[in-house]
Motif scaffolding. Structure first.
Motif, short mmCIF file in Angstrom:
data_model
loop_
_atom_site.label_atom_id
_atom_site.label_comp_id
_atom_site.label_asym_id
_atom_site.label_seq_id
_atom_site.Cartn_x
_atom_site.Cartn_y
_atom_site.Cartn_z
N VAL A 129 0.89 -1.08 -0.05
CA VAL A 129 0.05 0.10 0.05
C VAL A 129 1.05 1.08 -0.06
O VAL A 129 0.67 2.42 -0.49
N LEU A 130 2.11 1.16 0.66
CA LEU A 130 2.91 2.40 0.56
C LEU A 130 4.16 1.73 0.28
O LEU A 130 5.18 1.40 0.77
N PRO A 131 4.39 1.66 -1.32
CA PRO A 131 5.47 1.21 -1.97
C PRO A 131 6.44 2.10 -1.93
O PRO A 131 6.51 3.33 -1.83
N GLY A 132 7.88 1.60 -2.23
CA GLY A 132 8.94 2.62 -2.61
C GLY A 132 9.51 3.18 -1.12
O GLY A 132 10.04 4.32 -1.33
N LEU A 133 9.23 2.85 0.09
CA LEU A 133 9.62 3.35 1.09
C LEU A 133 10.93 2.71 2.05
O LEU A 133 11.90 3.54 2.31
N LYS A 134 10.88 1.62 1.90
CA LYS A 134 11.86 0.76 2.81
C LYS A 134 13.26 0.67 1.97
O LYS A 134 13.35 0.55 0.87
N GLY A 135 14.06 0.95 2.89
CA GLY A 135 15.59 1.09 2.46
C GLY A 135 15.83 2.55 1.73
O GLY A 135 16.97 2.73 1.44
N LYS A 136 14.82 3.48 1.73
CA LYS A 136 14.99 4.68 1.12
C LYS A 136 15.69 5.64 2.23
O LYS A 136 15.61 5.56 3.39
N THR A 137 16.18 6.74 1.71
CA THR A 137 16.78 7.54 2.64
C THR A 137 16.04 8.90 2.63
O THR A 137 15.68 9.66 1.45
N GLU A 138 15.60 9.65 3.90
CA GLU A 138 14.78 10.60 4.06
C GLU A 138 13.74 10.82 3.03
O GLU A 138 13.55 12.00 2.48
N LYS A 139 12.99 9.86 2.75
CA LYS A 139 11.85 9.85 1.64
C LYS A 139 10.43 9.71 2.68
O LYS A 139 10.58 9.07 3.53
N TYR A 140 9.55 10.44 2.05
CA TYR A 140 8.17 10.43 2.70
C TYR A 140 7.14 10.17 1.58
O TYR A 140 7.26 10.40 0.26
#
Length: 579
Positions: A103-114
């Motif tokens: 449901v919230l893709p593309g967050l895990k392992g990213k830096t300072e992303k919301y």
């Protein structure tokens, strides 16, 4: 492959590209009138887990204040059901579940992303890490009408009876530059006097720095070099470092303050520490360095390594690469011993400022994990960029850039003299040339440099967003946010021109001999015409916008114009103005 299939694949590709581009920048998702497919925030409750980092909790509390400024109604925190849910990956079970479910893709392992997304009847602000969540919170604050400059430039907050959220998913992606910060410098007498009058301290204490840290975070920065002419960030107020860590801002020290120590910590106790000379006073200086690392070892701060002479001077007349190599090796040994981790696990920078670049050019190299900080020439022109081979460094490259400068041939600290196009062009050159790990901006007293700070921070996040053909859209957006949309075009035009005019020569270097008589008359008349426009716009603005406009636009026009008129008069009244 038939033409129909090629056309379908092309259309599918374009749809994907469009979707990605829409997600890259957080487009407007807040409105103040009912729209189709939008829902109203009614009870202004913010859901927040107590497991969140203190910086997220502080930002959420600021959001409550911002809601009240806009609506006039109290907002509240809730650990139960809430209209706005705030959470960080790894800290909030519901956020983690949505990430796992896609449901919230593309967050895990990213830096300072919301990601800001409407899910069911909630507005969800989810961060990949603590600062990502903080940036998401402040994005909502900005969209409801609270400018990052509400305190430092008195930008007013317009009130609205209702806030509506457009359904969808919004994000700014990850920052292009990993570390993005400001350097308070040359702070006496202006900033020091203001702090004394405002906070009743003779130094920059935690109450003052709270305001600086909040500004940095609202601008999506994460890093600060504190003021160091007469102040000592670490020693003056024990709460300073704790406040930075609590608010999620990483600290560093300037190019001539190694090992997390302020120069004033040495200068105030020269007799105790001995000479600032590593050749003759190694043991005492190693002890001085060790105390700095002991103090910051449990933070995620960045350590400046290397050494210059006492008081921001060269170490000597020559380039003793062996001595500086010994200093750096010993500093890294101290970092390893104190942190009980390999030195490479503590972020470090080595600044090639002024003569220090000579050491690099002479062959001195630092370990691959260290970020090498390149510099401009103190006047906004980048001195060098890394070669193709140098770009392979694991530690990467940083940039130390000036919009304030004290030194030869003359100071530049009173007022902003940086043309918008020049700053954009040099930062583009730096980023495209491989300087992408750390950007730090010398802003002097902070106050006169609001617009350059905004441009610098926005470019550090996304340097490709503004190009030659749309650069002044940035200026217009800044003015629309500060003074209102109806007057944004004229305000942006005036701001652009005053930056251009002031950039011809600094006020400190201007005198009656700068121009010929005809040139002086032309320049003086340009400032007069610009002041006429600036005053006309001032009278057209809403009264609540006039304070911000006076600071950001009108004063720079009038102040520099006045200096020109004074010298122009001197040109005609002095018997021999060119003697």
């Amino acid at each position: 492959m038939n033409k129909r299939l090629i056309l379908l694949k092309t259309l599918a590709f374009l749809v994907c590209v469009t979707a990605v581009s829409q997600l890259k920048a957080a487009s407007q998702f807040v409105s103040f009138l009912p729209e189709a497919d939008a829902w109203q925030l009614k009870n202004l409750t913010v859901g927040l887990s107590q497991k969140e980092h203190s910086c997220v909790q502080l930002a959420a509390k600021n959001l409550l204040v911002d809601f009240e400024k806009v609506t006039g109604r109290k907002a509240s925190l809730s650990e139960g059901a809430a209209e706005v849910l705030v959470g960080t990956v790894g800290c909030n079970p519901q956020i983690d579940q949505w990430v796992k479910q896609g449901v919230l893709p593309g967050l895990k392992g990213k830096t300072e992303k919301y990601i800001i997304k409407t899910i069911g009847s909630q507005l969800v602000i989810a961060g990949s890490d603590k600062r990502g969540t903080v940036y998401g919170i402040y994005e909502l604050s900005k969209q409801i009408g609270v400018s990052p400059w509400y305190y430092w430039a008195d930008v007013p907050v317009e009130q609205h009876a209702a806030i509506y959220i457009n359904k969808g998913e919004y994000t700014d992606g990850e920052p292009a530059v990993r570390y993005r910060g400001l350097f308070l410098n040359d702070e006496a007498p202006c900033l020091t006097t203001w702090v004394k009058n405002t906070f009743d301290t003779n130094y920059g204490g935690h109450q003052f720095y709270e305001k600086v840290f909040e500004l940095i975070l609202r601008l999506k920065g994460n890093y600060l070099w504190p003021a160091m002419w007469g102040w000592a960030f670490y020693a003056d107020d024990p709460e300073n470092l704790k406040t930075a860590d609590r608010m999620g801002v990483m600290m560093g020290t300037s190019h001539h303050e190694p090992m997390a120590r302020n120069h004033q910590e040495y200068a105030r106790h020269r007799k105790e520490w001995g000479a600032w000379n590593y050749s003759t006073n190694k043991d005492n200086l190693d002890r001085f360095f060790r105390e700095g690392i002991e103090r910051m070892k449990n933070t995620d701060d960045i350590v400046t390594i290397g050494m210059r002479g006492d008081g921001d001077e060269a170490m000597g007349n020559g380039t003793d690469t062996r001595l500086l190599e010994e200093i750096i090796n010993n500093q890294r040994r101290i970092i390893k011993e104190v942190t009980k981790r390999p030195a490479k696990e503590t972020p470090q920078i080595w600044a090639l400022y002024k003569e220090v670049q000579d050491y690099y050019d002479a062959g001195l190299r630092v370990p691959d994990d260290v970020t090498i900080l390149l510099c401009d020439d103190n006047w906004g022109n980048v001195r060098r960029i890394p070669t193709a081979e140098e770009k392979k460094r694991k530690g990467g490259w940083g940039l130390y850039y000036h919009v304030d400068y004290v030194g030869a041939p003359r100071n530049s600290k009173w007022i902003n003299v940086t043309p918008i196009q020049n700053m954009w062009e040099q930062l583009q050159l730096a980023y495209n040339g491989g300087i992408q790990k750390l950007w730090i901006l010398n802003v002097g007293d902070l106050k006169p440099m609001e617009y350059p700070i905004q441009l610098f921070m926005d470019m550090a996040w996304d340097p490709a967003k503004y190009q030659v053909d749309n650069l002044l859209d940035h200026t217009r957006d800044f003015c629309a946010e500060s003074f209102g949309v109806p007057h944004a075009d004229e305000a942006a035009s005036i701001l652009n021109l005053v930056c251009k005019y002031n950039g011809r020569i600094t006020s400190e270097m201007l005198d009656a001999r700068t121009y010929t008589c005809d040139e002086f008359e032309r320049v003086v008349n340009e400032y007069k015409a610009l002041e006429t426009r600036a005053l006309r716009l001032f009278l057209e603005l809403k009264p609540e916008c006039q304070d911000a406009y006076r600071q950001l636009v009108l004063f720079p026009v009038q102040a520099m114009g006045n200096i020109y008129e004074m010298y122009y008069c001197l040109l005609y009244t002095s018997p021999s103005p060119r003697d």
